[in-house]
Motif scaffolding. Sequence first.
Motif, mmCIF file in Angstrom:
data_model
loop_
_atom_site.group_PDB
_atom_site.id
_atom_site.type_symbol
_atom_site.label_atom_id
_atom_site.label_comp_id
_atom_site.label_asym_id
_atom_site.label_seq_id
_atom_site.Cartn_x
_atom_site.Cartn_y
_atom_site.Cartn_z
ATOM 1 N N SER A 298 8.860 20.844 -10.961
ATOM 2 C CA SER A 298 8.362 21.456 -12.185
ATOM 3 C C SER A 298 7.344 22.536 -11.839
ATOM 4 O O SER A 298 6.574 22.379 -10.899
ATOM 5 C CB SER A 298 7.699 20.379 -13.063
ATOM 6 O OG SER A 298 7.161 20.938 -14.239
ATOM 7 N N LEU A 299 7.374 23.617 -12.612
ATOM 8 C CA LEU A 299 6.355 24.648 -12.514
ATOM 9 C C LEU A 299 6.187 25.212 -13.917
ATOM 10 O O LEU A 299 7.155 25.680 -14.511
ATOM 11 C CB LEU A 299 6.759 25.757 -11.538
ATOM 12 C CG LEU A 299 5.638 26.726 -11.173
ATOM 13 C CD1 LEU A 299 5.846 27.256 -9.767
ATOM 14 C CD2 LEU A 299 5.525 27.870 -12.127
ATOM 15 N N GLY A 300 4.980 25.111 -14.433
ATOM 16 C CA GLY A 300 4.705 25.608 -15.780
ATOM 17 C C GLY A 300 3.414 26.384 -15.835
ATOM 18 O O GLY A 300 2.436 26.021 -15.173
ATOM 19 N N VAL A 301 3.420 27.464 -16.608
ATOM 20 C CA VAL A 301 2.246 28.313 -16.768
ATOM 21 C C VAL A 301 1.901 28.372 -18.251
ATOM 22 O O VAL A 301 2.783 28.608 -19.092
ATOM 23 C CB VAL A 301 2.524 29.737 -16.223
ATOM 24 C CG1 VAL A 301 1.355 30.665 -16.493
ATOM 25 C CG2 VAL A 301 2.839 29.685 -14.733
ATOM 26 N N ALA A 302 0.636 28.167 -18.578
ATOM 27 C CA ALA A 302 0.181 28.246 -19.970
ATOM 28 C C ALA A 302 0.516 29.632 -20.519
ATOM 29 O O ALA A 302 0.287 30.644 -19.845
ATOM 30 C CB ALA A 302 -1.320 27.990 -20.057
ATOM 31 N N PRO A 303 1.064 29.707 -21.730
ATOM 32 C CA PRO A 303 1.503 30.993 -22.284
ATOM 33 C C PRO A 303 0.483 32.137 -22.198
ATOM 34 O O PRO A 303 0.867 33.245 -21.805
ATOM 35 C CB PRO A 303 1.876 30.655 -23.732
ATOM 36 C CG PRO A 303 2.291 29.216 -23.667
ATOM 37 C CD PRO A 303 1.389 28.590 -22.621
ATOM 38 N N PRO A 304 -0.804 31.924 -22.479
ATOM 39 C CA PRO A 304 -1.733 33.056 -22.380
ATOM 40 C C PRO A 304 -1.915 33.581 -20.956
ATOM 41 O O PRO A 304 -2.407 34.681 -20.759
ATOM 42 C CB PRO A 304 -3.063 32.506 -22.903
ATOM 43 C CG PRO A 304 -2.789 31.167 -23.465
ATOM 44 C CD PRO A 304 -1.456 30.721 -22.982
ATOM 45 N N MET A 305 -1.499 32.797 -19.958
ATOM 46 C CA MET A 305 -1.676 33.185 -18.557
ATOM 47 C C MET A 305 -0.409 33.765 -17.937
ATOM 48 O O MET A 305 -0.399 34.135 -16.767
ATOM 49 C CB MET A 305 -2.151 31.974 -17.750
ATOM 50 C CG MET A 305 -3.511 31.453 -18.156
ATOM 51 S SD MET A 305 -4.804 32.717 -18.077
ATOM 52 C CE MET A 305 -4.837 33.054 -16.332
ATOM 53 N N SER A 306 0.641 33.854 -18.721
ATOM 54 C CA SER A 306 1.904 34.398 -18.225
ATOM 55 C C SER A 306 1.717 35.828 -17.732
ATOM 56 O O SER A 306 1.040 36.634 -18.350
ATOM 57 C CB SER A 306 2.939 34.351 -19.354
ATOM 58 O OG SER A 306 4.168 34.839 -18.892
ATOM 59 N N GLY A 307 2.313 36.122 -16.583
ATOM 60 C CA GLY A 307 2.248 37.467 -16.030
ATOM 61 C C GLY A 307 0.945 37.798 -15.320
ATOM 62 O O GLY A 307 0.708 38.955 -14.972
ATOM 63 N N LYS A 308 0.097 36.799 -15.074
ATOM 64 C CA LYS A 308 -1.212 37.049 -14.455
ATOM 65 C C LYS A 308 -1.319 36.464 -13.043
ATOM 66 O O LYS A 308 -2.413 36.282 -12.532
ATOM 67 C CB LYS A 308 -2.317 36.509 -15.350
ATOM 68 C CG LYS A 308 -2.348 37.253 -16.670
ATOM 69 C CD LYS A 308 -3.468 36.819 -17.560
ATOM 70 C CE LYS A 308 -3.431 37.703 -18.815
ATOM 71 N NZ LYS A 308 -4.094 37.130 -19.933
ATOM 72 N N GLY A 309 -0.193 36.156 -12.438
ATOM 73 C CA GLY A 309 -0.196 35.683 -11.058
ATOM 74 C C GLY A 309 -0.285 34.184 -10.878
ATOM 75 O O GLY A 309 -0.326 33.710 -9.741
#
Length: 158
Positions: free
Chosen positions: A76-87
Amino acid sequence: MKPPQIRVRPARRSDLDALMELEQRVFATDRLSRQSLRRLLSSPSARVIVAEAGPRLAGAAVVLFRLRATAARLYSLGVAPPMSGKGVAVALLAAAERAALRRKCRCMRLEVHERNAAAIARYRNSGYRQFGCHASYYEDGGDALRFDKPLGVRAKRE
């Protein structure tokens, strides 16, 4: 505006509530349960990694290992939506690969939903190649594209 500082570290039991919140925010289906996350946090065959950027978790990754296997699995790998595209995904993926190398794994494998274009692009840009497909793998009936990447091999410069 300066991008947020991302800090990657091993998850702790005290991260359980934040990990559950992240699961709810990131995944519409195929979520990890509280019991599964609790078990993964203490399992010798798993590594849960979190990324922080401020007071909330920016993302998390789960890597699974099998005894004497040379391939690790990015579960699994998940990124919080507000942090998408920030590395955040890049940082988590690199940390997952380092964890696999420390366990003497030579390869990382993963599955990704066929409609998750952003994740597919991220994996391809990070050196992963598609090698297969699992039909109707996800709860919504979507197929899983299978990717892998050799670890510890220097990429050729073009």
